[in-house]
Motif scaffolding. Structure first.
Motif, mmCIF file in Angstrom:
data_model
loop_
_atom_site.group_PDB
_atom_site.id
_atom_site.type_symbol
_atom_site.label_atom_id
_atom_site.label_comp_id
_atom_site.label_asym_id
_atom_site.label_seq_id
_atom_site.Cartn_x
_atom_site.Cartn_y
_atom_site.Cartn_z
ATOM 1 N N GLU A 1 0.822 -1.217 0.000
ATOM 2 C CA GLU A 1 0.000 0.000 0.000
ATOM 3 C C GLU A 1 0.856 1.267 0.000
ATOM 4 O OE1 GLU A 1 -3.822 0.922 1.750
ATOM 5 O OE2 GLU A 1 -3.642 -0.961 2.864
ATOM 6 N N LEU A 2 2.034 1.190 0.603
ATOM 7 C CA LEU A 2 2.891 2.368 0.717
ATOM 8 C C LEU A 2 3.978 2.434 -0.355
ATOM 9 C CD1 LEU A 2 3.402 2.457 4.602
ATOM 10 C CD2 LEU A 2 1.948 3.960 3.228
ATOM 11 N N ALA A 3 3.944 1.537 -1.324
ATOM 12 C CA ALA A 3 5.019 1.429 -2.316
ATOM 13 C C ALA A 3 5.327 2.756 -3.005
ATOM 14 C CB ALA A 3 4.676 0.359 -3.344
ATOM 15 N N ASP A 4 4.331 3.556 -3.318
ATOM 16 C CA ASP A 4 4.548 4.812 -4.044
ATOM 17 C C ASP A 4 4.646 6.038 -3.130
ATOM 18 O OD1 ASP A 4 4.474 3.398 -6.445
ATOM 19 O OD2 ASP A 4 2.296 3.607 -6.615
ATOM 20 N N VAL A 5 4.641 5.810 -1.817
ATOM 21 C CA VAL A 5 4.699 6.927 -0.876
ATOM 22 C C VAL A 5 6.167 7.295 -0.622
ATOM 23 C CG1 VAL A 5 4.140 7.680 1.475
ATOM 24 C CG2 VAL A 5 2.523 6.244 0.213
ATOM 25 N N PRO A 6 6.539 8.580 -0.838
ATOM 26 C CA PRO A 6 7.936 9.005 -0.611
ATOM 27 C C PRO A 6 8.364 8.788 0.842
ATOM 28 C CG PRO A 6 6.659 10.736 -1.709
ATOM 29 C CD PRO A 6 5.684 9.673 -1.288
ATOM 30 N N ASP A 7 9.651 8.579 1.037
ATOM 31 C CA ASP A 7 10.190 8.301 2.374
ATOM 32 C C ASP A 7 9.766 9.340 3.409
ATOM 33 O OD1 ASP A 7 11.369 6.109 1.257
ATOM 34 O OD2 ASP A 7 13.423 6.860 1.359
ATOM 35 N N ALA A 8 9.769 10.606 3.033
ATOM 36 C CA ALA A 8 9.436 11.680 3.976
ATOM 37 C C ALA A 8 7.980 11.633 4.437
ATOM 38 C CB ALA A 8 9.731 13.039 3.354
ATOM 39 N N GLN A 9 7.141 10.906 3.728
ATOM 40 C CA GLN A 9 5.714 10.839 4.078
ATOM 41 C C GLN A 9 5.319 9.480 4.652
ATOM 42 O OE1 GLN A 9 3.463 12.099 0.622
ATOM 43 N NE2 GLN A 9 4.832 13.819 0.301
ATOM 44 N N ARG A 10 6.296 8.682 5.079
ATOM 45 C CA ARG A 10 6.021 7.335 5.594
ATOM 46 C C ARG A 10 5.985 7.323 7.131
ATOM 47 N NH1 ARG A 10 6.919 3.509 1.329
ATOM 48 N NH2 ARG A 10 7.418 1.837 2.792
ATOM 49 N N THR A 11 5.661 8.460 7.737
ATOM 50 C CA THR A 11 5.625 8.559 9.198
ATOM 51 C C THR A 11 4.493 7.711 9.771
ATOM 52 O OG1 THR A 11 4.308 10.556 8.977
ATOM 53 C CG2 THR A 11 6.688 10.842 9.303
ATOM 54 N N CYS B 1 4.840 5.527 20.284
ATOM 55 C CA CYS B 1 6.213 5.387 19.830
ATOM 56 C C CYS B 1 6.225 5.819 18.368
ATOM 57 C CB CYS B 1 6.679 3.943 19.981
ATOM 58 S SG CYS B 1 8.389 3.685 19.478
ATOM 59 N N GLU B 2 6.980 6.884 18.084
ATOM 60 C CA GLU B 2 6.993 7.470 16.734
ATOM 61 C C GLU B 2 8.071 6.823 15.865
ATOM 62 O OE1 GLU B 2 4.692 9.650 15.904
ATOM 63 O OE2 GLU B 2 3.927 9.952 17.937
ATOM 64 N N GLY B 3 7.830 6.847 14.544
ATOM 65 C CA GLY B 3 8.812 6.307 13.618
ATOM 66 C C GLY B 3 8.368 6.455 12.185
ATOM 67 N N VAL B 4 8.985 5.671 11.320
ATOM 68 C CA VAL B 4 8.621 5.652 9.903
ATOM 69 C C VAL B 4 8.553 4.202 9.432
ATOM 70 C CG1 VAL B 4 9.631 7.917 9.348
ATOM 71 C CG2 VAL B 4 11.015 5.861 9.116
ATOM 72 N N ILE B 5 7.801 4.002 8.350
ATOM 73 C CA ILE B 5 7.684 2.668 7.773
ATOM 74 C C ILE B 5 8.814 2.476 6.755
ATOM 75 C CG2 ILE B 5 6.224 1.057 6.486
ATOM 76 C CD1 ILE B 5 5.183 1.805 9.317
ATOM 77 N N LEU B 6 9.577 1.423 6.955
ATOM 78 C CA LEU B 6 10.688 1.097 6.064
ATOM 79 C C LEU B 6 10.172 0.554 4.731
ATOM 80 C CD1 LEU B 6 12.799 -0.706 8.793
ATOM 81 C CD2 LEU B 6 13.415 1.450 7.676
ATOM 82 N N ARG B 7 11.061 0.375 3.773
ATOM 83 C CA ARG B 7 10.682 -0.194 2.475
ATOM 84 C C ARG B 7 10.825 -1.711 2.452
ATOM 85 N NH1 ARG B 7 8.894 3.155 -1.110
ATOM 86 N NH2 ARG B 7 9.263 5.376 -0.736
ATOM 87 N N ALA B 8 11.552 -2.264 3.430
ATOM 88 C CA ALA B 8 11.735 -3.720 3.536
ATOM 89 C C ALA B 8 11.944 -4.064 5.008
ATOM 90 C CB ALA B 8 12.937 -4.155 2.714
ATOM 91 N N PRO B 9 11.575 -5.283 5.418
ATOM 92 C CA PRO B 9 11.733 -5.665 6.825
ATOM 93 C C PRO B 9 13.198 -5.793 7.237
ATOM 94 C CG PRO B 9 10.973 -7.536 5.511
ATOM 95 C CD PRO B 9 10.981 -6.352 4.603
ATOM 96 N N LYS B 10 13.466 -5.474 8.529
ATOM 97 C CA LYS B 10 14.799 -5.615 9.115
ATOM 98 C C LYS B 10 14.645 -6.127 10.536
ATOM 99 C CE LYS B 10 16.707 -1.563 9.213
ATOM 100 N NZ LYS B 10 17.500 -0.307 9.153
ATOM 101 N N GLY B 11 15.478 -7.098 10.910
ATOM 102 C CA GLY B 11 15.516 -7.552 12.305
ATOM 103 C C GLY B 11 14.741 -8.823 12.550
ATOM 104 N N THR B 12 15.053 -9.451 13.686
ATOM 105 C CA THR B 12 14.445 -10.750 14.011
ATOM 106 C C THR B 12 13.728 -10.759 15.353
ATOM 107 O OG1 THR B 12 16.548 -11.470 14.988
ATOM 108 C CG2 THR B 12 16.176 -12.028 12.664
#
Length: 196
Positions: A104-114, A138-149
């Motif tokens: 859903e967020l694929a076309d959303v620019p990084d600055a707008q992924r809050t 807890c504030e953050g942004v949505i990454l483009r790919a998963p990270k961490g286990t």
């Protein structure tokens, strides 16, 4: 005798977290420690409504003061979705849900992924007083790919603000328990719990 508090969850990790927070002041029991109680329907429009509904239902069913939480992920570019529907955002498992989010967020620019993780905690004492409600964020942004286990849910795709670019799933459990939305809500609720 210590007051007894029902934490309306079967999640052992959440119970352990609460026991650490209140120490010896309150005896914390979970749904696993009691005979089965019918689960209330979570049909509230907000995390706060769902948490109060659960706390009230479990307090009435058991006669104990009850603490309940409702939490989820709110993405600004999606007008707050998945929000209260975070656990039901897509059929399947956690990976299916966060993959739908990334699509859903694929076309959303990084600055707008809050985005923010939010947790509402509600305490119902069963003494006729109004529910106590506290909310942690807890504030953050949505990454483009998963990270961490580590972690669960949307943790692999949520980069935590102020944590060196790490996702929630890259934080060791003890670190997550200090910065998470649930930890912040617990800290705010602590004074009400110690007053039991």
């Amino acid at each position: 005798m210590k007051p007894k508090l029902l934490f309306a969850t079967g999640n052992a990790g959440k119970v352990r977290e609460l026991r650490l927070l209140v120490g010896d002041a309150v005896e914390v029991v979970s749904l696993k420690d009691l005979p089965p109680v019918p689960e209330p329907v979570e049909d509230g429009a907000t995390f706060e409504e769902n948490a109060v509904k659960k706390a009230r239902a479990y307090s009435e069913a058991t006669g104990l003061p009850a603490l309940a939480d409702d939490s989820g992920l709110c993405v600004d570019a999606l007008d707050g979705r998945p929000g209260v529907h975070s656990a039901r955002y897509a059929p399947g498992d956690d990976k299916d849900r966060y993959e739908k989010l990334l699509t859903e967020l694929a076309d959303v620019p990084d600055a707008q992924r809050t985005a923010s993780f939010r947790c509402a905690l509600a305490l119902v004492t069963g003494k006729g007083d109004a529910p106590r409600v506290e909310v942690g964020r807890c504030e953050g942004v949505i990454l483009r790919a998963p990270k961490g286990t580590h972690g669960f849910g949307y943790d692999p795709v949520f980069q935590v603000e102020g944590q060196g670019g790490r996702s929630m799933a890259e934080l060791p459990p003890e670190e997550k328990s200090r910065v998470s939305h649930r930890a912040r809500a617990f800290q705010l609720m602590r004074r009400h719990l110690l007053a039991l």
